[in-house]
Design a protein around this motif. Structure first.
Motif, PDB file in Angstrom:
ATOM      1  N   ASN A  37       0.835  -1.267  -0.005  1.00 43.49           N
ATOM      2  CA  ASN A  37       0.055   0.108  -0.068  1.00 43.49           C
ATOM      3  C   ASN A  37       1.190   1.166   0.035  1.00 43.49           C
ATOM      4  O   ASN A  37       1.631   1.593   0.978  1.00 43.49           O
ATOM      5  N   TYR A  38       1.040   2.045  -1.104  1.00 34.93           N
ATOM      6  CA  TYR A  38       1.686   2.998  -1.333  1.00 34.93           C
ATOM      7  C   TYR A  38       0.734   4.495  -1.535  1.00 34.93           C
ATOM      8  O   TYR A  38       1.105   5.091  -2.386  1.00 34.93           O
ATOM      9  N   ASP A  39      -0.451   4.506  -0.913  1.00 33.65           N
ATOM     10  CA  ASP A  39      -1.244   5.224  -1.096  1.00 33.65           C
ATOM     11  C   ASP A  39      -0.925   6.614  -0.543  1.00 33.65           C
ATOM     12  O   ASP A  39      -1.256   7.805  -0.957  1.00 33.65           O
ATOM     13  N   ASN A  40       0.005   6.435   0.477  1.00 30.27           N
ATOM     14  CA  ASN A  40       0.404   7.883   1.185  1.00 30.27           C
ATOM     15  C   ASN A  40       1.908   7.943   1.094  1.00 30.27           C
ATOM     16  O   ASN A  40       2.334   8.058   2.365  1.00 30.27           O
ATOM     17  N   PRO A  41       2.596   8.141   0.050  1.00 33.52           N
ATOM     18  CA  PRO A  41       4.049   8.170   0.117  1.00 33.52           C
ATOM     19  C   PRO A  41       4.575   9.518   0.685  1.00 33.52           C
ATOM     20  O   PRO A  41       3.893  10.465   0.919  1.00 33.52           O
ATOM     21  N   PRO A  42       5.510   9.185   1.224  1.00 36.43           N
ATOM     22  CA  PRO A  42       6.665   8.064   1.128  1.00 36.43           C
ATOM     23  C   PRO A  42       6.112   6.808   2.315  1.00 36.43           C
ATOM     24  O   PRO A  42       7.214   5.963   2.179  1.00 36.43           O
ATOM     25  N   TRP A 462      10.245   6.609  14.994  1.00 34.11           N
ATOM     26  CA  TRP A 462       9.456   6.676  16.212  1.00 34.11           C
ATOM     27  C   TRP A 462       8.913   7.943  16.560  1.00 34.11           C
ATOM     28  O   TRP A 462       9.750   8.613  17.074  1.00 34.11           O
ATOM     29  N   LYS A 463       7.564   7.908  16.742  1.00 35.45           N
ATOM     30  CA  LYS A 463       7.126   9.303  17.093  1.00 35.45           C
ATOM     31  C   LYS A 463       7.470  10.505  16.335  1.00 35.45           C
ATOM     32  O   LYS A 463       7.266  11.793  16.613  1.00 35.45           O
ATOM     33  N   GLY A 464       7.889  10.256  14.998  1.00 35.58           N
ATOM     34  CA  GLY A 464       8.315  11.460  14.111  1.00 35.58           C
ATOM     35  C   GLY A 464       8.006  11.429  13.025  1.00 35.58           C
ATOM     36  O   GLY A 464       9.092  11.376  11.899  1.00 35.58           O
ATOM     37  N   ASP A 465       6.801  11.125  12.489  1.00 37.23           N
ATOM     38  CA  ASP A 465       6.412  10.950  10.821  1.00 37.23           C
ATOM     39  C   ASP A 465       7.059  12.340  10.034  1.00 37.23           C
ATOM     40  O   ASP A 465       7.423  12.126   9.234  1.00 37.23           O
ATOM     41  N   GLU A 470      10.969  14.952   6.500  1.00 34.05           N
ATOM     42  CA  GLU A 470      11.826  16.231   6.089  1.00 34.05           C
ATOM     43  C   GLU A 470      13.088  15.814   6.253  1.00 34.05           C
ATOM     44  O   GLU A 470      14.021  16.119   5.262  1.00 34.05           O
ATOM     45  N   THR A 471      13.779  14.542   7.107  1.00 30.88           N
ATOM     46  CA  THR A 471      14.843  14.220   7.187  1.00 30.88           C
ATOM     47  C   THR A 471      15.547  13.520   5.930  1.00 30.88           C
ATOM     48  O   THR A 471      16.523  13.868   5.332  1.00 30.88           O
ATOM     49  N   ARG A 479      12.082  16.794  -5.898  1.00 33.05           N
ATOM     50  CA  ARG A 479      11.855  15.177  -5.942  1.00 33.05           C
ATOM     51  C   ARG A 479      11.582  14.786  -4.360  1.00 33.05           C
ATOM     52  O   ARG A 479      12.311  14.805  -3.466  1.00 33.05           O
ATOM     53  N   MET A 480      10.738  13.924  -4.489  1.00 31.72           N
ATOM     54  CA  MET A 480      10.574  12.986  -3.108  1.00 31.72           C
ATOM     55  C   MET A 480      11.303  11.752  -3.421  1.00 31.72           C
ATOM     56  O   MET A 480      10.885  10.657  -3.750  1.00 31.72           O
ATOM     57  N   VAL A 481      12.428  11.641  -2.871  1.00 32.80           N
ATOM     58  CA  VAL A 481      13.378  10.385  -2.958  1.00 32.80           C
ATOM     59  C   VAL A 481      14.040  10.229  -1.534  1.00 32.80           C
ATOM     60  O   VAL A 481      14.042  11.328  -0.904  1.00 32.80           O
ATOM     61  N   TYR A 482      14.307   9.119  -0.973  1.00 30.40           N
ATOM     62  CA  TYR A 482      14.835   8.737   0.015  1.00 30.40           C
ATOM     63  C   TYR A 482      16.400   8.909   0.005  1.00 30.40           C
ATOM     64  O   TYR A 482      16.999   8.336  -0.761  1.00 30.40           O
ATOM     65  N   SER A 483      16.944  10.084   0.713  1.00 31.36           N
ATOM     66  CA  SER A 483      18.402   9.989   0.711  1.00 31.36           C
ATOM     67  C   SER A 483      19.025   9.222   1.671  1.00 31.36           C
ATOM     68  O   SER A 483      18.781   8.962   2.748  1.00 31.36           O
ATOM     69  N   THR A 484      20.117   8.370   1.024  1.00 28.59           N
ATOM     70  CA  THR A 484      21.028   7.535   1.992  1.00 28.59           C
ATOM     71  C   THR A 484      21.955   8.684   2.746  1.00 28.59           C
ATOM     72  O   THR A 484      22.671   8.101   3.434  1.00 28.59           O
ATOM     73  N   PHE A 485      22.364   9.577   2.272  1.00 29.51           N
ATOM     74  CA  PHE A 485      23.298  10.616   2.673  1.00 29.51           C
ATOM     75  C   PHE A 485      24.651  10.191   2.375  1.00 29.51           C
ATOM     76  O   PHE A 485      25.462  10.399   2.936  1.00 29.51           O
ATOM     77  N   ASP A 486      24.505   9.252   1.224  1.00 29.96           N
ATOM     78  CA  ASP A 486      26.050   8.721   0.968  1.00 29.96           C
ATOM     79  C   ASP A 486      26.296   9.215  -0.669  1.00 29.96           C
ATOM     80  O   ASP A 486      25.551   9.147  -1.360  1.00 29.96           O
TER      81      ASP A 486
END
Ligand code: AMP
Length: 637
Positions: A37-42, A462-465, A470-471, A479-486
């Motif tokens: 279920n990816y209705d509410n990305p990310p 945890w307790k920080g949607d 943001e992080t 772009r909404m992508v997950y950064s690995t910070f690498d």
């Protein structure tokens, strides 16, 4: 046999079909009705409607076929002890522990914080939480009171499970006083503390709060505690990791997705087979310990070795650089998992040790946690004569992002590269500031993941949607992508090379540390006005922390006796707040720190100077003399 390229493609193009098929690797109490279920990305939910249990899949499920086979082998070269628990015996221990936690008031959804050395009881506690649906939060035993207190306040556990002491290199580390101090510092107080007494250090018990493991277990000796079936999306655990702010992040994981991800990785990546033995040298305080000491091998029906001690210490406590190889021989280990730092330590031992033992059972050595340098990879590869498989991942991902899936198709490794994207991970390289995708071989960019992230990946903080979004998901413009910070590059064959972090996180001997946390601890010293902590390349540990401190009384900077005293005090302070793992290798005193005109610390320039590299573009620098001071101070290191 499917080619890995097809396998990977299916995971990205038809994730539902792909993961529904992987989900068959575990037992479900109730089948799921939706795969992804990816209705509410990310945010992504895996296997909605399904119910399962990590504990059932790790323990109970194996009783039919392998009740009397080894499940957990707890070895300590610190205390010279070695004990094997079969799956049947493990079930008994886990039920005792589950009953004890319940007796202390723990119910489904409650948090149980585990602050323990590498002893079997730590694994019992984790599995017991999974059994009753409690959320475990394991805090690395090497962390000290300050770190522990902030995690206690964030997790608000109902119960804390701990022990009298751990031991490292023959030196007893008393945990109970550290825990008591942490509870003095924290606002949250647990209802109870459950303590394993190894008789290594005296313990002062707090009446009404502290309970001895042995007492409770005696009361629940034959306890039968059925597995609580949990929704696939129910939280199994949180584990803290460091980031760019001083506040640690509780990485939160689900139940069903994690179980499937681990089962699949044991098959496709680690090629671990039921009835065999797996040996990961990590610690339960890290994500590798969760995934590949406790849950992964057990889910796969393998025996797992839990090892307390140094890689260079024998069971008699005397130096022995062959201890791990002797365990491989004794327990016929087929898959071993360690970190490059540990191999670099072993590299200093007599190479004959690698030939002394029968290592023919070993099929592969997996290394992760930090970049694997070529000389280390070559040395161990020639010594063991088995594939050395580098794997790149993070606490957040829970299982490898880049590696080689030899269980799907045998592929060569390339020195210096962890490998190719694993199934389920849509890995991209993006330009840091424009967000443009980099497709040409050799272009350097930020390693990111396109959603939906695969099963096993963190659900949120945890307790920080909001903090999660943001992080991790809002760092690349537009772009909404997950950064690995690498940082990374990809070659023409699709192999990735990781080039270090884009943020202020450093990696000391495979331990991830936030420089901000260390700076906060140092700033607490009454004489410190300002501080900058950076990571500096180190031949053994990969990186070490270097601290540059501006004192309130600038005159002391020139006083070598005072500097020496203050360096000691500052190191001690970090030891007490965060633990020795975070202690800077050197503290150097300067009268100013290099900053931009807008006051931003020029960390990358400081780091470059520490490593003898070019400091890069300094046009925004406010005070060139400050960088020169760092250069001078480093020259004295
Ligand atoms: P942790 O969350 O503590 O596992 O740290 C994750 C970070 O360690 C990654 O973001 C990388 O910076 C680094 N890392 C982990 N594995 C590797 C690897 N195989 N090669 C290079 N860097 C790695």
């Amino acid at each position: 046999m499917t080619s890995y390229a097809d396998f990977y493609r299916q995971s990205i193009d038809q994730p539902d079909a792909f993961w529904a098929s992987q989900a068959k690797l575990i037992d479900w109490h109730r089948p799921f009705d939706r795969v992804c279920n990816y209705d509410n990305p990310p945010f992504v939910s895996w296997f909605e409607g399904g119910q399962t249990s990590l504990c059932h899949n790790a323990v109970d499920r194996h009783l039919a076929d392998r009740a009397d086979q080894a499940a957990l082998i707890a070895i300590s070269s610190e205390t010279g002890t070695e004990k094997t628990y079969t799956f049947k015996e493990l079930l008994v221990e886990v039920q005792r522990m589950a009953a004890s936690l319940k007796a202390l008031g723990v119910a489904k959804g409650d948090r149980v914080l585990i602050y323990m050395p590498m002893i079997a009881e730590a694994a019992f506690a984790m599995l017991a939480c999974a059994r009753i649906g409690a959320i475990h939060c394991v805090v690395f035993g090497g962390f000290a009171s300050g770190s522990l207190a902030s995690r206690i306040d964030d997790a608000t556990p109902k119960v804390i499970v701990s022990a009298d002491a751990g031991s490292r290199g023959g030196k007893v580390v008393a945990y109970k006083p550290l825990l008591d101090e942490a509870l003095r510092l924290s606002s949250h107080q647990p209802e109870a503390v459950l303590l394993a007494d190894r008789k290594l250090a005296p313990m002062a018990l707090v009446a009404g709060r502290d309970h001895l493991w042995t007492d409770l277990h005696e009361q629940h000796c034959d306890a039968q505690v059925p597995c609580e079936w949990l929704d696939s999306t129910a939280i199994s655990y949180t584990i803290y990791t460091s980031g760019t702010t001083g506040k640690p992040k509780g990485v939160q994981r689900d139940t069903g997705g994690y179980a499937v991800a681990l089962a699949a990785s044991m098959k496709h990546i680690f090629d671990g087979r039921a009835g065999e033995t797996y040996f990961s040298t990590s610690d339960i305080g890290w994500v590798v310990g969760h995934s590949y000491i406790v849950y992964g091998p057990l889910i796969a029906g393998m025996a797992t070795i839990m090892y307390e001690g140094l890689p260079t210490q024998g069971m008699d406590g005397r130096p022995n650089g062959g201890i791990w190889w002797s365990l491989v021989e004794k327990y016929r280990v087929t898959a071993m998992f360690s970190a490059p730092t540990a191999v670099r330590v072993l590299k200093k031992q007599d190479p004959a040790l690698l030939k002394k033992y029968d290592l023919s059972s070993l099929r592969a050595l997996f290394l992760a946690g930090e970049p694997l340098d070529e000389p280390t990879a070559r040395w161990i590869s020639e010594g063991l004569n088995v594939p050395i498989i580098d794997n790149y991942w993070q606490t957040e991902s829970g299982w490898p992002i880049l590696t080689i899936a030899n269980g799907v198709e045998k592929k060569p490794s390339k020195f210096g590269s962890p490998g190719v994207p694993m199934y389920g991970y849509n890995v991209k390289l993006l330009h840091e500031s424009t967000g443009e995708e980099l497709t040409r071989p050799g272009e350097k960019g930020v390693v990111v993941l396109e959603g939906p992230t695969p099963p096993g990946f963190m659900q949120t903080i945890w307790k920080g949607d909001d903090r999660f979004v943001e992080t991790y998901w809002k760092t690349v413009p537009g772009r909404m992508v997950y950064s690995t910070f690498d940082w990374g590059i990809r070659d023409a064959d699709g192999y990735y090379f990781i080039l270090g972090r884009t943020d202020d996180v450093i990696n000391v001997a495979g331990h991830r540390l936030g420089t901000r946390e260390i700076e906060e601890s140092i700033s607490g010293h009454p004489q410190v006005a300002e501080v900058a902590v950076v990571g500096m390349a180190d031949a053994l540990k990969g990186q070490v922390a270097m601290a540059f401190v501006v004192l309130k009384d600038a005159a002391l900077t020139q006083d070598s006796a005072a500097s020496l005293r203050l360096e000691g005090e500052i190191m001690k302070r970090v030891d007490t707040d965060l633990g020795a793992v975070a202690r800077p290798a050197r503290v150097r005193f300067v009268t100013a720190l290099p900053k931009t005109r807008s006051g931003k610390l020029l960390r990358r320039a400081i780091q470059a100077v520490c490593e003898g590299r070019d400091a890069g573009d300094l046009t925004t620098m406010d005070d060139p003399a400050a960088l020169q001071q760092i250069r001078d101070r480093v020259a004295t290191v």
